[in-house]
Structures are given as structure tokens and as C-alpha cells.
Motif scaffolding. Structure first.
Motif, PDB file in Angstrom:
ATOM      1  N   GLU A  27       0.917  -1.127   0.467  1.00  0.00           N
ATOM      2  CA  GLU A  27       0.042   0.155   0.361  1.00  0.00           C
ATOM      3  C   GLU A  27       0.755   1.614  -0.087  1.00  0.00           C
ATOM      4  O   GLU A  27       1.903   1.551   0.448  1.00  0.00           O
ATOM      5  N   GLU A  28       0.266   2.020  -0.738  1.00  0.00           N
ATOM      6  CA  GLU A  28       1.294   3.306  -0.829  1.00  0.00           C
ATOM      7  C   GLU A  28       0.929   4.439   0.159  1.00  0.00           C
ATOM      8  O   GLU A  28      -0.468   4.539   1.077  1.00  0.00           O
ATOM      9  N   ASN A  30       0.886   7.459  -0.374  1.00  0.00           N
ATOM     10  CA  ASN A  30       0.280   8.822  -1.069  1.00  0.00           C
ATOM     11  C   ASN A  30      -0.278   8.792  -1.982  1.00  0.00           C
ATOM     12  O   ASN A  30      -0.730   7.227  -2.041  1.00  0.00           O
ATOM     13  N   TRP A  31      -1.763   9.981  -2.048  1.00  0.00           N
ATOM     14  CA  TRP A  31      -2.581   9.487  -3.397  1.00  0.00           C
ATOM     15  C   TRP A  31      -2.016  10.239  -5.212  1.00  0.00           C
ATOM     16  O   TRP A  31      -1.368  11.098  -4.235  1.00  0.00           O
ATOM     17  N   HIS A  32      -2.279   9.677  -5.935  1.00  0.00           N
ATOM     18  CA  HIS A  32      -2.105  10.987  -6.876  1.00  0.00           C
ATOM     19  C   HIS A  32      -3.194  11.529  -7.407  1.00  0.00           C
ATOM     20  O   HIS A  32      -4.113  10.396  -7.847  1.00  0.00           O
ATOM     21  N   ASN A 326      -5.105  -1.704  -7.169  1.00  0.00           N
ATOM     22  CA  ASN A 326      -5.631  -0.173  -7.197  1.00  0.00           C
ATOM     23  C   ASN A 326      -7.224   0.354  -6.533  1.00  0.00           C
ATOM     24  O   ASN A 326      -8.057  -0.020  -7.048  1.00  0.00           O
ATOM     25  N   TYR A 337      -8.996  10.582  -7.113  1.00  0.00           N
ATOM     26  CA  TYR A 337      -7.473  10.131  -6.423  1.00  0.00           C
ATOM     27  C   TYR A 337      -7.003   8.714  -6.372  1.00  0.00           C
ATOM     28  O   TYR A 337      -8.372   7.946  -6.288  1.00  0.00           O
ATOM     29  N   TRP A 338      -5.834   7.688  -6.789  1.00  0.00           N
ATOM     30  CA  TRP A 338      -5.454   6.937  -6.809  1.00  0.00           C
ATOM     31  C   TRP A 338      -4.718   6.639  -6.361  1.00  0.00           C
ATOM     32  O   TRP A 338      -3.753   7.443  -5.763  1.00  0.00           O
ATOM     33  N   LYS A 339      -4.054   5.252  -5.347  1.00  0.00           N
ATOM     34  CA  LYS A 339      -3.241   4.878  -5.263  1.00  0.00           C
ATOM     35  C   LYS A 339      -3.057   3.465  -4.825  1.00  0.00           C
ATOM     36  O   LYS A 339      -3.692   2.970  -5.539  1.00  0.00           O
ATOM     37  N   HIS A 340      -1.869   3.135  -5.141  1.00  0.00           N
ATOM     38  CA  HIS A 340      -2.149   1.031  -4.880  1.00  0.00           C
ATOM     39  C   HIS A 340      -2.264   0.879  -3.601  1.00  0.00           C
ATOM     40  O   HIS A 340      -1.906   1.322  -2.590  1.00  0.00           O
ATOM     41  N   SER A 341      -3.081   0.164  -3.508  1.00  0.00           N
ATOM     42  CA  SER A 341      -3.846  -0.363  -2.123  1.00  0.00           C
ATOM     43  C   SER A 341      -3.075  -1.339  -1.261  1.00  0.00           C
ATOM     44  O   SER A 341      -3.969  -2.187  -0.118  1.00  0.00           O
TER      45      SER A 341
END
Length: 344
Positions: A27-28, A30-32, A326, A337-341
Motif C-alpha cells: 500500500e502506498e 500517498n494518493w495521486h 489499485n 485520486y488513486w493509489k496502490h492499495s
């Protein structure tokens, strides 16, 4: 926007025992922000998948209109002709290319394909097909669909080939959740290969369910918000008529549709906005899913709850990319927004 993960707690479902306070593996922090053709994406319902080359295919309901929009690899958005919806669409990838499913303003469920080139341009739109056999749902509820095929699989397999999918939806005159198989192989793939709808036993909800398929399990996994607002899960071996007994997922509650994704390696996640936040959004809760043949549903759960600062998330979507999951989430202003979860 500097969105930070403030706190994460892991517990094992069914024991209530704290495992460790840490993000999920992979899990990252930060969000993008999501961009389409260089502009921030705003929407009122989103989905994405990947093709066999890893290109990102996205579909969403317009932020300030009811159009269905699509894009390839975050390129130019295209409005899909002759489509209006009050709910989020879903895009999937099949052996015959991408398909977009959506609920029409008349409550019927429709699907169509599209083609694109290597330069991220959509080159042609398919004609919308109405799912037959009087399949209807409230016109503000999304269809939930999962392909029963993965890249590299035999596309002529009559059980799991070509364009085959499983579709689930909420009934229009009741809270019953229904499902139907579509076996699409070769030149005869549609529109006449839809099986009759089935009422999934003991599965009722005020909102649409979430659904995913895992090739290594050969199982369809269904998750839904019960009328008691608890989150439930059941599964079915592909092609069988019986479903596993429903299992409640810990103490999680929600009044919105759960999101679900399963990876190629047999893991995955379920995510919800807790019921305490209602439809106004807020904190998200994540569950990791692993295969466990000893459980009625065939899956084991590990729960992480995380508070996300900076925004009240309005809706969430999970998608698998190989061994990764993701998460996409939209703000109260409908920015995505997205991130690797997680990774499995």
C-alpha cells in the motif's frame, strides 16, 4: 494535495485480535490525482480495467452531465454515443476487446464494445445491446459485472472463454440481488447467449453489489451491503448453480456498494465507506482476501481500517493489475485520486 494516511489498524476477522498497525503490503502512503488528457478528472461514478498489453481503460459518468465517458491510458476522453445514465458504468476487458456496461435511464442494463489504436485514440464505438430476459434495476444503481476470462486463457473454452461474464444487479421492485451468466464464444457470442436470471439465495440489499472473478480459484466472489448495513460475502464455482453460505465480514457496515478486486495470484481486497459516514463519504475500510477452502465462502479476510485526511471520499473503486490492487476514490468536489492499495 498532500493527502496522508493517518492511522491503520489490522485485525483478523472472526477473532478480533489485533495483528499489527501498518499499511497493507504494497500500500502506498500517498494518493495521486487522476488526469485525463492533462486535465484533472471529475466524475460521478468511475471504473477501470486493463487490456492484455497493460493499457488502462477507464469509464465514468460525467461530472456535470449524464454521459458515459471512456478513455485509453488517460488520453482524450470520448463520450460514448447514445448513452445516458444516473449511475456509474463498468468497463471490463474480454478476449474480444473492452466492453462497457451501464444502467440506462429506463432501468435496463446495456453493454457495448469499442476499439482503439496504439496512440490512445478511440477508433470506433459498438452498438448498445440490451441485456435480455427483462433484466432491470433502479435507474440510479450500477450493474456489477466480471469477465470470466483472463489474458492467456483459451478463448474457445465453452465455460470460461471469449466474452463470457457474470452480471449481478439489484431488483427493481425489491431488494433481491439477481445474477446471470453470459457465455460468449466466437461468432455466436451475443446477444443470445444470456442465461435466465437467478435470484441469488438470501442476498438482499438496498444498493448494487460488488463482484469479481479469480481464475486460480475459478470462483465468482460476490459482496454486498445487507439490509442490516453489514458487509457480506458469498462465492460460486463458475458454471455451478449453488452459492456458498453468506458470511458476514466482521463488524464492517456500509450503506453504499462495496468495491472488490481479485488479483491473478489469488488475493484481493474489498473496500467500503463505513455506514457511520452515510452517503456523505469519509473514511475507507480495506479488507484483504485470501483463498481458504475451509470457510463456507472459500475466502479468508484480514481487515485494515484507515482514516484518510483531507477529503470525504464520495465513492470508491478497486481494480486489479497483475498482483497489485489499485483504489480510486473521489472527493466531495468529485475529483478523482488513486493509489496502490495492496500487493499479493
Amino acid at each position: 494535495m498532500g493527502i496522508a494516511l493517518l492511522s491503520v489498524l489490522a485485525v483478523i476477522i472472526g477473532t478480533g485480535t489485533a495483528a499489527y498497525a501498518a499499511p497493507q503490503p504494497g500500500e502506498e502512503s500517498n494518493w495521486h490525482q487522476q488526469y485525463e488528457n492533462g486535465a484533472p478528472l471529475r466524475h460521478r461514478g468511475f471504473s477501470e480495467t486493463r487490456d492484455s498489453y497493460g493499457r488502462v481503460l477507464q469509464a465514468w459518468r460525467g461530472y456535470d452531465n449524464n454521459n458515459i465517458w471512456i478513455s485509453v491510458d488517460n488520453g482524450e476522453p470520448y463520450a460514448f454515443p447514445s448513452a445516458q445514465s444516473y449511475a456509474a458504468p463498468q468497463v471490463i476487458f474480454t478476449a474480444y476487446g473492452p466492453r462497457v456496461y451501464h444502467t440506462g435511464t429506463d432501468g435496463h442494463i446495456y453493454y457495448a464494445g469499442f476499439t482503439y489504436d496504439a496512440y490512445r485514440h478511440v477508433t470506433a464505438f459498438g452498438t448498445w445491446q440490451q441485456v435480455p430476459n427483462n433484466v432491470v434495476t433502479p435507474n440510479n444503481q450500477s450493474p456489477s459485472v466480471t469477465p470470466l476470462w483472463h489474458p492467456g486463457q483459451n478463448t474457445t473454452d465453452p465455460d470460461n472463454g471469449g466474452e463470457s461474464v457474470y452480471l449481478a444487479w439489484r431488483g427493481v421492485n425489491s431488494t433481491q440481488i439477481y445474477g446471470a451468466y453470459f457465455y460468449g464464444v466466437g461468432a455466436n457470442r451475443y446477444p443470445n447467449n444470456w442465461h435466465n436470471p437467478e435470484a441469488i439465495p438470501s442476498v438482499t440489499s438496498n444498493v448494487a453489489p460488488g463482484i469479481a472473478y479469480n481464475q486460480s480459484w475459478d470462483r465468482i466472489v460476490l459482496t454486498w451491503a445487507g439490509e442490516d448495513s453489514h458487509v457480506w460475502v458469498a462465492s460460486q464455482l463458475v458454471g455451478h448453480s449453488d452459492w456458498s453460505s453468506a458470511e458476514r465480514v466482521g463488524s464492517m457496515t456500509t450503506v453504499t456498494r462495496p468495491a472488490i478486486a481479485l488479483t491473478n495470484d489469488g488475493g484481493g481486497q474489498i473496500a467500503v465507506i463505513p455506514a457511520a459516514n452515510g452517503i456523505s463519504g469519509g473514511t475507507t475500510e480495506l479488507i484483504s482476501i485470501y483463498r481458504d477452502s475451509e470457510r463456507p465462502s472459500g475466502v479468508l479476510y484480514l481487515l485494515w481500517t484507515g482514516e484518510i485526511s483531507g477529503n470525504n471520499w464520495q465513492d470508491i473503486f478497486l481494480s486489479a493489475n497483475g498482483t497489485d490492487v489499485n483504489m480510486n476514490a473521489s472527493t466531495s468536489q468529485h475529483y478523482d485520486y488513486w493509489k496502490h492499495s495492496g500487493s499479493f
